[in-house]
Design an enzyme around this catalytic site. Structure first.
Site, PDB file in Angstrom:
ATOM      1  N   ASP A 152       8.698  -5.317   2.799  1.00 31.87           N
ATOM      2  CA  ASP A 152       8.449  -6.746   2.620  1.00 31.87           C
ATOM      3  C   ASP A 152       7.608  -7.027   1.385  1.00 31.87           C
ATOM      4  O   ASP A 152       6.941  -6.138   0.838  1.00 31.87           O
ATOM      5  CB  ASP A 152       7.749  -7.320   3.854  1.00 31.87           C
ATOM      6  CG  ASP A 152       8.692  -7.414   5.044  1.00 31.87           C
ATOM      7  OD1 ASP A 152       9.905  -7.524   4.807  1.00 31.87           O
ATOM      8  OD2 ASP A 152       8.212  -7.367   6.189  1.00 31.87           O
ATOM      9  N   ASN A 155      15.718   4.404   7.473  1.00 32.94           N
ATOM     10  CA  ASN A 155      14.894   4.401   6.261  1.00 32.94           C
ATOM     11  C   ASN A 155      13.517   5.016   6.488  1.00 32.94           C
ATOM     12  O   ASN A 155      12.747   5.176   5.541  1.00 32.94           O
ATOM     13  CB  ASN A 155      14.746   2.972   5.718  1.00 32.94           C
ATOM     14  CG  ASN A 155      14.099   2.049   6.730  1.00 32.94           C
ATOM     15  OD1 ASN A 155      14.100   2.314   7.937  1.00 32.94           O
ATOM     16  ND2 ASN A 155      13.548   0.953   6.256  1.00 32.94           N
ATOM     17  N   ASP A 156      13.200   5.359   7.734  1.00 35.13           N
ATOM     18  CA  ASP A 156      11.916   5.999   8.036  1.00 35.13           C
ATOM     19  C   ASP A 156      12.052   7.498   8.248  1.00 35.13           C
ATOM     20  O   ASP A 156      11.047   8.185   8.481  1.00 35.13           O
ATOM     21  CB  ASP A 156      11.297   5.375   9.289  1.00 35.13           C
ATOM     22  CG  ASP A 156      11.092   3.883   9.160  1.00 35.13           C
ATOM     23  OD1 ASP A 156      10.605   3.455   8.097  1.00 35.13           O
ATOM     24  OD2 ASP A 156      11.431   3.137  10.105  1.00 35.13           O
ATOM     25  N   ASP A 189       5.843   2.245   9.677  1.00 34.89           N
ATOM     26  CA  ASP A 189       6.763   1.212   9.219  1.00 34.89           C
ATOM     27  C   ASP A 189       6.339  -0.115   9.850  1.00 34.89           C
ATOM     28  O   ASP A 189       5.534  -0.142  10.792  1.00 34.89           O
ATOM     29  CB  ASP A 189       8.181   1.597   9.637  1.00 34.89           C
ATOM     30  CG  ASP A 189       9.201   0.547   9.278  1.00 34.89           C
ATOM     31  OD1 ASP A 189       9.120  -0.011   8.164  1.00 34.89           O
ATOM     32  OD2 ASP A 189      10.081   0.265  10.114  1.00 34.89           O
TER      33      ASP A 189
END
Length: 1012
Positions: A520, A676-677, A304
């Site tokens: 991103d 989210n990881d 990440d």
């Protein structure tokens, strides 16, 4: 505070990690007492739940059935329970879990076979004793682990909290929180070797059946054994006899020893002060104790970005409003749900727009000195698919407005128009991204009363749906978030963590591929890649267009897609993108591109690839075609030096890991810091969680926890490599000593009429793998193979490639180990047999017991000598373990072969004074010495040959370097250095006096030993 409120929901209501739902018992409406609905209200629908705030007595009266006629409280308590056992359940549950292991079931099966006298060839204790030790040690380990979980549960459940009691808040413990309680939260509060054995037994059993008659003709005293049995019956009985006899070759103690080695090596990681983060008092933590050797075999790292490579400390830098860029306000302190929101609220405060208060229905803001209160009408929540969130508010003038913030890719496509200001904002976004700033777009629109009334009604109906609730809500959100007016864009800085560029550089030199998966936008991700040295100026960047063209060229190189399945993807891709030594590539793609490529061949279709390569309906590719697309992409990506995936969701992160695991035989590692990881961390072979600012979800799901990304270099290049080398050498030594000591049973069968009679005393078989040879190989697994220091391991990360190529323990190494073990057992057995055939000593008269002791001692000393020669990192523990093995052999031989023990239990202690009679005979000692010398000479010869070649190569390379910068071409193999891969050669270029110093360091690490 006793008034009741009603909530309607289809989802489980969770308390303390447990869920209650409509399907788990009678509904609230069905259970509701007469006092539950004052005024005789009509009963509520089955999916409705009724909860009273701050009214515990009301909730206690609700019960639900859980077993037969028993019932318990409907609402669970808040205490968490992660422990597996209690005092009553530990023994049965632990044994139940342990006998889920097939190895334990197999050993119990063999022990049961020993109860049949017709086939029993070994005493009952030869397997029962080691199995009992195994179960005991594992049980103690599980008990210690569970005690730790109990302590952790008590610590968490005892955390203080403030609960409203009456009209005031009182301090209580977390476990005391009940349904309906009102809790006050404060800032910063912690809210298959069996198959080999089977074939051997079959072979020996068949031999015994058909050779029995021939053998008894030569040895008439054996005729009684076969008097009433046919060859087939004898083969059947001897099959099970040899199954029992050879079961000791399956090293039961290896499981115990391996688990202990894993545990201690994990402790080495926990104790490493170089991976301790003093700023936050966070040490490294090995949360899994069974993966330490895989740390030395990592080929792909999936990382990440935010909070993993960066600090996750957001600083508002710039914004763009109506196409004009504004600069950098000072920072104040705020508390927010996420670092991004904190940075935005800080910036607004410093510009005169101060967030003052928030209730369930209102937001109060001071705007340039004037206090205004907005009514919150609805929250349109953020998720990884939407990539945006919105809020509907009514301002003090009564106007309803929608405010939306999110990624530029989803905001810009929902604008009402794209004019000059919007174009300027897009250029500003690109400029911000080039400066590695995180960007967000902000937009709004006015909503009429009629539109809101209609939408709100449908929204309320969607929130109580029992099916497809999430999909219906997303559809309503999408409907509302249209025809937006762009307000501007924000740019937030998130600095890299210390040591990230250096760490990535070392990992790349160690031939570890680093893939960054981030949410991103592409420009931000690309510039972060350059900042952390994942990307370099001499790299060719392959974006989505180039990737599609390369994959298309790959397909065009095959005349028929369906017939290309047997063709190597890597071969074709190498033709399309040949790699010169100095040519470097990187891939940068988006999550949308990944979905299109993997979902039914959409990329093939969009790029105009021939229709015949798609399905017959042209809509989607077949399953085989999709698999080939996946494989081709993975081959292309793995041939590049770096991969960056931007705008990816948590699901897509896990998909990328899954693709590599599916199409590459490689060990993968995923590292992240947030919820989210979690999917990515769980999908990878090894998961690493960063103890960051986004909670502990990633850490709790990980195998290893670190405080900083830079600690990854030491975890892999030092601990990982050392652990891999130790485990490989331990396995080689363990299998060698097992084969060398116990295969003599097979050779004895050829001289005992295949009667499955054991060669050794039962106690020797029971103790061989537990006491006589266990400790030296344990020392090897714990402390051996520090071939170079930790400092040198980091200076020369190319040494890490040995583990990736799995050179130190594979089928070839196992075959060599097996051959050496077979050779040692043959020499130990047949030299003793030759010596005992035609000689009668002064004490050892050639009897069975003396022969057994002589073979046993010859094999044992040969094994210990081999381990001594193979040990290169000598410590006090190494010396003690070898000495202890010999002393334990003498001690247990004296105890189990004493006359007194024989008198007490002659059926158990069958070798009275056998060792004493044999080993006090000089002739027997000469036989043992001869066996030891013959077994050791080949190893010494191989070691001397390797040492001579190694020294000559090192000296030649050192002289050739001199002032011109020669190369030391060495790599680690069984503790010594040999020729290295080309990247290592180019990395090691000492010059002048540094050549001599480096050569000296390498000479010190050079060992004369060879692997078994």
């Amino acid at each position: 505070m006793g008034q009741e409120f009603k909530c309607q929901a289809k989802e489980l209501i969770q308390h303390g990690g447990r869920g209650e739902g409509p399907g788990s018992g009678a509904s609230m409406a069905e259970q509701e007492p007469a006092t539950g609905c004052p005024g005789g209200k009509q009963r509520l629908p089955a999916f409705t739940w009724e909860v009273r705030a701050n009214d515990r007595s009301y909730h206690r009266q609700f019960k639900k059935k859980f077993a037969f006629c028993l019932s318990k409280r409907k609402y669970s308590g808040n205490a968490i329970r992660t422990a597996k056992y209690n005092v009553l359940t530990f023994l049965p549950l632990n044994l139940y879990e342990q006998f889920h292991r097939m190895a334990n079931v197999y050993f119990v099966f063999v022990i049961l076979l020993q109860t049949f006298p017709e086939i029993s060839t070994l005493p009952w204790y030869t397997l029962l004793f080691p199995l009992s030790c195994l179960l005991l040690i594992r049980g103690l380990r599980d008990l210690i682990d569970d005690i730790g979980r109990h302590r952790s549960d008590r610590s968490i459940n005892s955390r203080p909290c403030e609960i409203l009691a009456g009209s005031s808040f009182r301090w209580q413990k977390w476990r005391d929180i009940c349904v309906g309680d009102i809790v006050r939260l404060r800032k910063d509060s912690v809210v298959p070797i069996f198959l080999v054995l089977l074939v051997t037994c079959l072979g020996l059993a068949v031999a015994s059946g058909f050779w029995a008659r021939t053998f008894q003709e030569k040895h008439s005293y054996l005729a009684a054994l076969y008097e009433h049995t046919s060859p087939a019956q004898q083969a059947f009985l001897n099959f099970w006899g040899f199954t029992i006899l050879l079961s000791i070759i399956i090293p039961m103690s290896m499981y115990i020893t391996l688990e202990f080695i894993y545990l201690v090596n994990s402790c080495f990681i926990n104790w490493d002060l170089e991976m301790y983060y003093g700023a936050k008092d966070i040490p490294a933590e090995a949360r899994s104790t069974s993966l330490t050797d895989q740390l030395g075999q990592i080929e792909f790292i999936f990382s990440d970005k935010t909070g993993t490579l960066t600090q996750n400390i957001m600083s508002f830098k710039k914004c763009c409003i109506n196409g004009t860029i504004y600069g950098n306000p000072d920072q104040l302190v705020y508390q927010a749900a996420s670092p991004d929101e904190e940075a935005l609220v800080l910036a607004a405060r410093n510009l005169g727009y101060v967030f003052l208060a928030r209730t369930q229905d209102t937001i109060t803001i001071r705007e340039l000195g004037r206090t205004r209160t907005y009514e919150v009408l609805a929250m349109l929540d953020f998720n990884s698919d939407r990539k945006r969130m919105s809020v509907l508010v009514r301002d003090p003038q009564g106007t309803i407005r929608l405010y939306t913030k999110g990624a530029d890719s989803v905001i810009l496509e929902r604008l009402q128009r794209r004019g000059h200001n919007e174009s300027l904002t897009e250029r500003a976004l690109d400029r911000f991204a080039e400066e590695t700033l995180r960007t967000l777009c902000v937009a709004s629109r006015e909503v009429s009363e009629a539109e809101f009334h209609n939408w709100s009604q449908r929204h309320r109906e969607a929130t109580v749906l029992l099916q497809d609730r999430a999909q219906e809500l997303d559809r309503l959100y999408e409907e509302m978030e249209q025809n937006l007016q762009l307000l501007g864009a924000t740019a937030i800085e998130d600095k890299l963590q210390d040591g990230v560029p250096e760490t990535i550089q070392l990992l790349k030199l160690g031939n570890i591929k680093v893939w960054v998966l981030t949410g991103d936008k592409q420009e931000t991700a690309m510039n972060i890649g350059y900042a952390c040295r994942l990307l370099t100026d001499d790299m060719e960047i392959l974006e989505e267009k180039e990737v599609s063209e390369i994959l298309q060229a790959y397909w065009e190189s095959n005349n028929n897609l369906s017939g290309s399945g047997d063709t190597s993807c890597s071969h074709h891709l190498s033709q399309q993108c040949p790699e010169a030594p100095c040519h470097k590539r990187a891939i940068i793609i988006s999550g949308d591109f990944l979905d299109k490529m993997l979902q039914a061949g959409e990329v093939l279709k969009e790029k105009g690839w021939p229709r015949r390569w798609l399905c017959c309906d042209g809509a989607e590719a077949s399953q085989d075609q999709a698999g080939l697309v996946e494989k081709a992409f993975v081959e292309l990506a793995s041939s590049c030096q770096a991969v960056i995936c931007c705008r990816v969701t948590p699901k897509q992160k896990a998909l990328m890991v899954q693709l590599v695991k599916k199409h590459k035989k490689a060990v993968t590692l995923a590292i992240g810091d947030g919820a989210n990881d979690v999917n990515m961390i769980k999908t990878a072979d090894i998961g690493v969680g960063i103890s960051g600012l986004e909670g502990l979800q990633a850490v709790q799901c990980s195998d290893y926890a670190l405080a900083q990304f830079s600690f990854l270099q030491r975890l892999l290049l030092v601990h990982g490599r050392w652990n891999y080398l130790r485990i490989c050498k331990f396995l080689r030594c363990f299998f060698y000593k097992t084969f060398a000591g116990l295969l003599t049973q097979v050779w004895f069968a050829f001289h005992s009429g295949f009667t499955a009679q054991p060669l050794y005393e039962g106690w020797f078989l029971a103790l061989y793998n537990i006491f006589y040879t266990a400790y030296p190989v344990l020392s090897v697994g714990l402390l051996e193979q520090q071939d170079v220091s930790a400092k040198k391991s980091l200076e020369f990360p190319e040494l890490y490639m040995v583990g990736q190529q799995d050179e130190l323990f594979n089928y070839r190494v196992f075959g060599v180990t097996l051959l050496q073990g077979v050779g040692t057992s043959l020499i130990s057995f047949y030299i003793t047999l030759w010596a005992f055939e035609d000689h009668v000593g002064t004490k050892a008269v050639g009897d069975y017991e003396s022969f057994s002791v002589t073979v046993a001692l010859s094999a044992l000393l040969s094994v210990l000598m081999e381990i001594v020669l193979d040990t290169q990192y000598w410590t006090v523990l190494s010396f003690v373990t070898v000495t202890a093995s010999l002393l334990l052999f003498c001690l247990f031989s004296f105890l189990t072969q004493s006359i007194d023990a024989f008198r007490i239990a002659p059926a158990i202690f069958r070798f009275p004074d056998a060792s004493w009679n044999a080993l006090t005979d000089p002739y027997v000692l000469l036989v043992v010495l001869l066996s030891l010398v013959v077994n050791t000479l080949p190893s010494l010869t191989v070691r001397a040959f390797r040492a001579t070649l190694g020294r000559a190569s090192t000296q030649q390379e050192g002289r050739g370097g001199g002032a011109g910068g020669g190369r030391i071409t060495q790599e680690v193999d069984s503790g010594h250095l040999q020729k290295a891969p080309k990247p290592f050669q180019s990395a090691l270029r000492p010059s002048g006096s540094s050549t001599e110093r480096l050569e000296k360091d390498m000479e010190q690490s050079l060992s004369l030993g060879a692997s078994p």
